[in-house]
Design an enzyme around this catalytic site. Structure first.
Site, short mmCIF file in Angstrom:
data_model
loop_
_atom_site.label_atom_id
_atom_site.label_comp_id
_atom_site.label_asym_id
_atom_site.label_seq_id
_atom_site.Cartn_x
_atom_site.Cartn_y
_atom_site.Cartn_z
NE ARG A 125 -3.44 2.54 2.46
CZ ARG A 125 -3.64 3.34 3.51
NH1 ARG A 125 -3.25 2.99 4.71
NH2 ARG A 125 -4.26 4.49 3.36
CG HIS A 160 -1.22 9.11 3.54
ND1 HIS A 160 -1.41 7.77 3.78
CD2 HIS A 160 -0.84 9.63 4.72
CE1 HIS A 160 -1.13 7.48 5.05
NE2 HIS A 160 -0.77 8.61 5.64
CD GLU A 215 -5.30 7.30 9.91
OE1 GLU A 215 -4.70 8.32 10.29
OE2 GLU A 215 -5.00 6.17 10.30
CG ASN A 275 -5.71 3.23 8.38
OD1 ASN A 275 -5.81 2.34 7.55
ND2 ASN A 275 -5.26 4.43 8.08
CE1 TYR A 303 -2.24 3.65 12.27
CE2 TYR A 303 -0.13 3.11 13.24
CZ TYR A 303 -0.88 3.45 12.14
OH TYR A 303 -0.27 3.58 10.92
CD GLU A 330 -1.92 3.93 7.87
OE1 GLU A 330 -1.63 4.39 8.98
OE2 GLU A 330 -2.21 4.63 6.88
C1 BGC Z 1 -1.10 7.72 9.40
C2 BGC Z 1 0.38 7.66 9.05
C3 BGC Z 1 1.20 7.86 10.31
C4 BGC Z 1 0.81 6.80 11.32
C5 BGC Z 1 1.59 6.88 12.61
C6 BGC Z 1 -1.44 6.90 10.61
O1 BGC Z 1 -2.62 7.32 11.17
O2 BGC Z 1 -1.86 7.29 8.31
O3 BGC Z 1 0.66 8.64 8.11
O4 BGC Z 1 2.57 7.78 10.03
O5 BGC Z 1 -0.54 7.01 11.66
O6 BGC Z 1 1.34 8.06 13.29
#
Ligand code: BGC
Length: 501
Positions: free
Chosen positions: A107, A152, A197, A336, A338, A406
């Site tokens: 990607r 992006h 995002e 995405n 995290y 992501e």
């Molecule tokens: C973003 C990336 C960023 C990553 C870590 C993601 O939400 O798409 O561009 O590097 O977070 O912060």
């Protein structure tokens, strides 16, 4: 839906309590330990973060070029993406890493000002098109499927000059750019994402002034930005379906997400509310059978707006033509993920007045058992949040294809990156658990292939499976331990018990 969400939240609460004593970044396995045969493993990057070559071969300036050049004091060590990992000149090194990992997909994002230097079709730049043609061809030649993001964060400066996402003109300009991409690359690119995002860039660019253009129009500019993003996305989807789909047969989505929200003690309503104000803000109009913004946002933002003495809601209305065009305008859910936060209803009004935070009206906190990343301030390892997100998507939007686009962990760049392996392991387990629980997940994408420019944190925070020597002129890439781990996952289609690295 809400009741099954509440039941799930009870179970998650139980799991969290059980794990509370350990410093948890682990997740118990459920069901089949193998990923499906046709499951696609990949890895992600974005143009501004890795390419460098900021003015090479006719490329125009993006708002990030402008920002890093003119507001460098706002960026860690005054860094810029002018050269970064210099993938513009060293893509073959990225390709070597992709081949070594044996990923199924890659990607990456296309830089709009490389294709149209001033954002407009009149400035079409063949050299920019050639660059991405070369990348796509090399990937395909090596059996790697390109997964392309159109935007992006690196908006052409001249599009910002006409108002950026605040202007209706934006929609027309973005459609022209996307059409150019379909015409040039659509014969070979079969997975597209319009935007990455929006809830992050709309808030950061138009509300809290962390990202360019530093427009502090809190509680209004961010909402207009999301609305115009949804319109531009749906207009592109329509063009693809009517003009290109029959021949090209690709899929289109928009990458959403980042955080999941869990209830603090029994505040299930607060967690659900936070999910609607974040993921639901963009997902409900596209994926929910009723379309439009989430009811709770429409009602509460209107009520707050009237109390502020306004005549109408700060949240633009999505009705008629646009509501219908946006509804159903994606072929899969691009997720995405995290990290997570615990939520409760706000004890007192919070955030700027007005603001997204104040409208959402929740206080966030952390579970003390969550493992914190050694770099940055916001990232904690919460794999059960990914499971929770997958369950939320099933409950809210039904039987969808989900691609994880992501998921990543940061540190300060060590090659012996055991905490990244731990994060990867537990999040891959969450994906397997999601599949066992009925989610149709077809892809997983780690962020990121190489260490790169991490927006306002410059080069102080690293997400890569490969380290980059930013001091050397050819920016050599070196695999970290986590690269070996991921390679083993990809080749065995399971999470190794022992980490052979
Ligand atoms: C973003 C990336 C960023 C990553 C870590 C993601 O939400 O798409 O561009 O590097 O977070 O912060």
């Amino acid at each position: 839906m809400f009741s099954s969400f509440l039941r799930f939240i009870g179970i998650v609460g139980f799991i969290i309590n059980a794990l509370h004593k350990a410093n948890s970044c682990d997740l118990p396995a459920k069901g089949n330990p193998y990923f499906p045969n046709n499951f696609s493993f990949g890895i992600a990057t974005s143009a501004y973060q890795i390419e460098g070559g900021w003015d090479a071969d006719g490329k125009g300036p993006s708002i990030w070029d402008d920002f890093t050049h003119n507001y460098s004091h706002l960026i860690d060590k005054n860094s810029t993406g002018d050269i970064s990992a210099d993938s513009y000149h060293h893509f073959d090194q990225d390709l070597a890493a992709l081949k070594e990992l044996k990923v199924n997909h890659y990607r990456f994002s296309i830089s709009w000002p490389r294709i149209f230097p001033n954002g407009d079709i009149s400035s079409r730049n063949q050299k920019g098109i050639d660059y991405y043609n070369k990348i796509i061809d090399k990937l395909l030649k090596n059996g790697i499927q390109p997964m392309v993001t159109m935007f992006h964060f690196d908006l052409p400066v001249d599009i910002q000059k006409i108002g950026g996402f605040m202007s209706d003109k934006f929609i027309e300009k973005f459609v022209a750019y996307a059409t150019e991409l379909f015409e040039n690359f659509g014969d070979r690119v079969k997975i597209w994402m319009t935007f990455n995002e929006p809830q992050i860039f709309c808030k950061s660019s138009y509300a809290d002034g962390r990202y360019p253009p530093l427009a502090g129009i809190s509680g209004e500019g961010d909402y207009i930005c999301v609305t115009n993003t949804l319109k531009a996305h749906a207009a592109v989807y329509k063009v693809y379906r009517s003009r290109f789909y029959e021949k090209q047969k690709g899929k289109i989505s928009i990458a959403l997400g980042n955080y999941f929200f869990l209830p603090k003690s029994n505040e299930t309503e607060a967690a659900y509310r936070a999910l609607q104000f974040n993921i639901g803000f963009l997902a409900h109009p596209i994926f929910h059978t009723s379309g439009g913004f989430p009811k709770v946002m429409i009602e509460d933002i209107k009520s707050n707006s009237l109390k502020e003495g306004r005549l109408t809601s700060r949240l633009p209305s999505l009705k008629g033509y646009w509501k219908n065009l946006i509804k159903g305008s994606a072929d899969f859910f691009a997720l995405n993920y995290y990290t997570s936060r615990m939520m409760q209803r706000a004890v007192q009004p919070k955030g700027l007045n007005p603001s997204w935070e104040r409208d959402m009206d929740c206080d966030e906190s952390l579970d003390p058992s969550w493992l914190k990343a050694t770099s940055g301030t916001w990232l904690y390892c919460v794999p059960e949040g990914l499971e929770g997100m997958l369950k939320f998507l099933r409950d809210e939007y039904g039987d969808l294809e989900v691609m994880i686009t992501e998921n990543g962990w940061s540190d300060v760049g060590e090659l012996d990156d055991v905490s990244r392996i731990r994060y990867l392991k537990s999040h891959l387990q969450a994906v397997l658990n999601g599949i066992s629980s009925g989610s149709n997940i077809t892809a997983y994408t780690y962020w990121s292939l190489i260490d790169n420019f991490e927006w306002r944190s410059g080069y102080s925070i690293k997400y890569g499976l490969y380290s980059v020597d930013f001091q050397s002129s050819n920016r050599e890439r070196t695999p970290k331990k986590s690269a070996n781990f991921y390679r083993e996952v990809i080749s065995s289609k399971k999470i190794p018990n022992e980490i052979h690295v």
